[in-house]
Design a protein around this motif. Structure first.
Motif, short mmCIF file in Angstrom:
data_model
loop_
_atom_site.label_atom_id
_atom_site.label_comp_id
_atom_site.label_asym_id
_atom_site.label_seq_id
_atom_site.Cartn_x
_atom_site.Cartn_y
_atom_site.Cartn_z
N ASP A 105 0.85 -1.20 0.00
CA ASP A 105 0.00 0.00 0.00
C ASP A 105 0.89 1.25 0.00
OD1 ASP A 105 -2.16 1.68 0.15
OD2 ASP A 105 -2.42 1.47 2.33
N PRO A 106 1.51 1.57 -1.13
CA PRO A 106 2.44 2.71 -1.19
C PRO A 106 1.74 4.05 -0.98
CG PRO A 106 1.98 1.89 -3.39
CD PRO A 106 1.33 0.94 -2.45
N GLU A 107 2.45 4.95 -0.30
CA GLU A 107 1.93 6.31 -0.07
C GLU A 107 2.94 7.32 -0.61
OE1 GLU A 107 0.93 7.03 3.95
OE2 GLU A 107 -0.36 5.26 4.15
N PRO A 108 2.46 8.46 -1.11
CA PRO A 108 3.37 9.46 -1.68
C PRO A 108 4.29 10.07 -0.62
CG PRO A 108 1.15 10.35 -1.48
CD PRO A 108 1.05 8.89 -1.17
N LEU A 109 5.49 10.42 -1.04
CA LEU A 109 6.45 11.07 -0.16
C LEU A 109 6.39 12.58 -0.35
CD1 LEU A 109 9.52 8.68 -0.62
CD2 LEU A 109 7.59 8.48 0.96
N GLN A 110 6.84 13.30 0.67
CA GLN A 110 6.77 14.76 0.60
C GLN A 110 7.90 15.38 1.41
OE1 GLN A 110 2.80 15.12 2.07
NE2 GLN A 110 3.36 14.67 4.20
N SER A 111 8.18 16.65 1.13
CA SER A 111 9.21 17.43 1.85
C SER A 111 10.53 16.67 1.98
CB SER A 111 8.71 17.82 3.25
OG SER A 111 7.51 18.56 3.19
N LEU A 112 10.95 16.01 0.90
CA LEU A 112 12.16 15.21 0.95
C LEU A 112 13.40 16.05 1.22
CD1 LEU A 112 11.73 12.49 -1.83
CD2 LEU A 112 11.67 12.20 0.65
#
Length: 331
Positions: A105-112
């Motif tokens: 269940d992949p989730e988007p990444l942010q503020s890398l």
């Protein structure tokens, strides 16, 4: 006592740093939603818990001998290291579970970008304090402090790998790399946990330190006295920073009790000169027998029954064995 106080002081710094780094890493995870960053954060939880456990073990190991603990309290450091190794291993297993879930269940990444900066700062702090802790533990013969330092340094290497993975994800936008990076470093964490656990079990079981034993025997061989006809049944046991050495020393049978005691003082002084006051020594004296004449190097012995034939060099094999040395022909 001075070394014990220094160990405790360093461990206090480790605990404080572990709490600060945990806050930084969990903030980075909250901002990025990255399983790889969560890997770093969960390991920091272990750092905090093991830091307090290590602090308590160092406090106990510094206590002097008493009626209930005639050999001191040093072995508690092995228990501390064992708990730390177990926690590290469990953290690694949990990270693998979370990584597998991220594949399903992949989730988007942010503020890398911000996450990479925060994790990078934690890596620098980790390595510096880890190096300091390990070197102090090595200098002061503290397994608990060495385990803490080794853990922090390994944490730094995993953090650098995670940063590399985040940078790759940042430029490729391949989300499954997040879980893959987490699994790779979780396996590294598990390996480190097993190593720490293995060292702790070895200490609790009084496993022989082959390197230390060989160093001691070579030193005694280099400085042996002709009256020390043979040395056997030598054992070294570690109780935290303290080394307990016991052995059997064969001396000429005609020595008085006072003269034999003087020889024991000489060999104990020799060992203490090499290893310092962390050595606790017990040596049992044996008297020479007829078969000892063949290997005895005392030139002016008036009671010799057989001529000298061969000097037996002391090695790990014949000094650690339980039995007086003899030539095969003299059996």
């Amino acid at each position: 006592m001075q070394k014990a106080r220094e160990n405790i002081r360093v461990q206090w710094f480790i605990v404080a740093v572990a709490v600060i780094l945990f806050v930084i890493k969990m903030t980075a995870w909250y901002l990025t939603n990255s399983v790889a960053v969560l890997t770093d954060g969960l390991e920091s939880i272990v750092n905090v818990l093991s830091g307090f456990i290590g602090l308590y073990s160092l406090y106990l190991s510094a206590k002097p001998k008493d009626e209930n603990h005639p050999y001191g309290h040093g072995k508690v450091e092995f228990i501390s290291a064992g708990i730390e190794g177990t926690l590290i291993t469990l953290a690694g297993l949990y990270i693998i579970v979370e990584a597998v879930q991220s594949f399903i269940d992949p989730e988007p990444l942010q503020s890398l970008d911000l996450g990479i900066i925060l994790i990078g700062i934690s890596a620098v702090i980790n390595f510096g304090f880890g190096y300091w802790a390990y070197q102090t533990g090595k200098k002061n013969d503290s397994l608990a402090l060495q385990a803490s330092g080794r853990h922090l340094q390994t944490d730094t290497y995993t953090t650098l790998g995670i940063i590399a993975g985040l940078i790759l994800i940042r430029f490729t936008n391949i989300l499954w790399l997040d879980g893959a990076v987490a699994i790779v470093f979780a396996l590294m964490i598990i390996h480190m946990g097993f190593r720490i656990l293995r060292a702790a079990v070895a200490g609790i079981m009084d496993e022989t330190d082959e390197e230390l034993l060989a160093e001691l025997i070579a030193y005694l061989q280099q400085n042996r006295d002709p009256k020390w006809i043979d040395l056997h049944n030598l054992r070294i046991t570690k109780y935290g920073p303290t080394l307990h050495v016991d052995a059997h020393l064969t001396l000429p049978w005609y020595l008085t009790v006072k003269e034999a005691h003087a020889e024991l003082d000489n060999i104990e002084e020799l060992i203490t000169h090499k290893f310092g006051d962390r050595i606790d020594i017990f040596i049992h004296t044996d008297f020479c027998q007829e078969f000892s004449c063949y290997l005895c190097t005392i030139e002016d012995c008036e009671v010799r029954q057989h001529p000298f034939e061969q000097r037996i060099e002391w090695t790990v094999e014949n000094v650690a064995s339980d039995g007086k040395h003899r030539l095969s022909r003299s059996v």
